[in-house]
Design a protein around this motif. Structure first.
Motif: not given
Length: 435
Positions: A130-134
């Motif tokens: 989720a961090a990478l996508v965000g």
């Protein structure tokens, strides 16, 4: 007072402020490759190594600290330079403890600092996708280019919040405001309502994050002017000079001519260009003695350079600090390093020379623009500057540092430690909970 927890992506953008900046992305390719390999498979291999050796290793490595962390004033360090910048607080305050994250490399001081356990950091990696996508949605391909640096930053904030709740330190004092672990602890302190202070340990740049501590002890007007360009300045600011220089200001260099030249390099200086520069200087100025000092955090192999240039002297940054090194020399040649300021304070002539020309980094700290250092744009000019200094070196070079060191030429010159300790003591007394 405690503050609300920032959302995951906003938190990581703050923690990785420098790593996700345009400035960082424009570093020389060789420098970037040493931090984050250009090849994605090599980045993935580093991530796997970090997961197994660091995260896995921490799980099986218990922490046994020699000092009591509960209720203490924490002096958080991320390098040997940080340690040297904050040691004076430890020496003066029995309630202060020096500490770093588990596994953090602190050079020759690694065995004498307390450690904050990172064993639970592995529990927070479910956030990584989720961090990478965000981050990708916010900064685009840069998030993927530095997916390894994002990976390393995961979990610091959560683990440090837990540590703050467990130990309840009186305050946390930093000497670094841009490394990912230091920024994570700063955010954790805000969330937990723990007071924070900052002691500047080296010259700063307008590419740094906005100043965000409750108290900031800066060396001089230069630092404050630059932080104002970085963004809103939070908290109280005091200009206290350079505490780590106090013991050396009475021992300024009085040699009327340059005979011994210090050369300082760091990871931004590519070894082939550095070798070419040194070979040229040794050939053109045979009467001068040259000594090379790598940065304390530089782990590159200098064997080939040693073998190629036998007349070159060497300084071991793990055995002598920068002031001890400069005391043995009359002039300094370096590119972008705060060693220029430290040299000038000791009346050591400072010549700015970029071993590896990079337009985006030219005069990074503004030393040449503000007249602290002489700028030599090419090798002939560098040799000419040193040849001229070999004939005559002024005895008042140190006065050029007044813009960078607020106590220079005042009654507090040479007493920055005492001034900083007074300001810290007043602040700690004011932030202490009522009995």
């Amino acid at each position: 007072m405690p503050r609300p927890t920032p959302p995951l992506v906003a938190r990581l953008r703050d923690i990785l402020y420098v790593r996700l900046s345009d400035h960082f992305a424009n570093f020389p390719a060789a420098v970037l490759a040493g931090i984050s390999p250009a090849n994605p498979l090599r980045r993935l291999a580093r991530v796997a190594g970090y997961a197994v050796l660091r995260l896995g290793g921490h799980v099986f490595q218990p922490i046994r600290n020699p000092e009591q962390l509960r209720g203490a004033v924490w002096l958080y360090v991320v390098s040997a330079n940080n340690y040297e910048a904050l040691k004076f607080v430890k020496d003066a305050r029995p309630d202060a403890v020096l500490l770093a994250g588990q596994g953090k490399q602190i050079g020759r001081y690694g065995g004498v600092v307390n450690r904050l356990s990172l064993r639970r950091k592995i529990l927070y990696y479910w956030q990584y996708p989720a961090a990478l996508v965000g981050l990708y949605r916010q900064v685009g391909g840069r998030a993927l280019r530095f997916f390894d640096l994002v990976f390393y930053a995961i979990g610091y904030y959560e683990v440090y919040r837990r540590a703050l709740r467990h130990y309840r330190p009186q305050a946390v004092i930093f000497a670094n405001d841009h490394n990912d672990d230091a920024r994570a602890l700063l955010l954790a302190c805000r969330a937990e309502g723990v007071p924070t202070a900052y002691v500047q340990h080296a010259s700063v740049s307008t590419n740094f994050p906005p100043l965000g501590f409750d108290l900031s002890l800066l060396e001089g007007q230069d630092a404050l002017d630059k932080y104002r360009l970085c963004g809103p300045v939070r908290g109280r600011v005091e200009l206290v000079g350079m505490p780590k220089a106090d013991a050396f200001l009475s021992q300024r260099n009085t040699a009327p001519r340059v005979r011994r030249v210090a050369v300082a390099c760091n990871l931004l200086d590519e070894l082939p260009a550095l070798a070419d520069t040194l070979a040229y200087l040794l050939r053109e100025l045979p009467d001068l003695v040259f000594t090379l000092r790598p940065h304390p955090g530089d782990r590159r192999d200098f064997t080939a350079l040693r073998q190629a240039l036998p007349p070159l002297h060497w300084s071991d940054p793990q055995q002598e600090n920068v002031f001890e090194f400069l005391q043995q020399h009359d002039a300094l040649v370096a590119a972008d390093t705060s060693t220029h300021l430290e040299a000038t304070l000791l009346n050591v002539a400072s010549v700015y020379y970029r071993f590896s020309p990079t337009p985006t980094l030219a005069d990074y700290y503004g030393y040449a623009a503000h007249g602290l250092s002489e700028w030599a744009p090419a090798l002939p000019e560098l040799a000419a500057a040193l040849a001229r200094l070999a004939q005559h070196k002024p005895l008042d070079l140190y006065r050029r540092a007044a813009y960078y060191n607020a106590t220079l030429g005042t009654p507090n010159e040479g007493h920055s430690r005492a001034l900083a300790l007074r300001r810290l003591g007043e602040w700690l007394a004011a932030t202490a909970p009522a009995a």
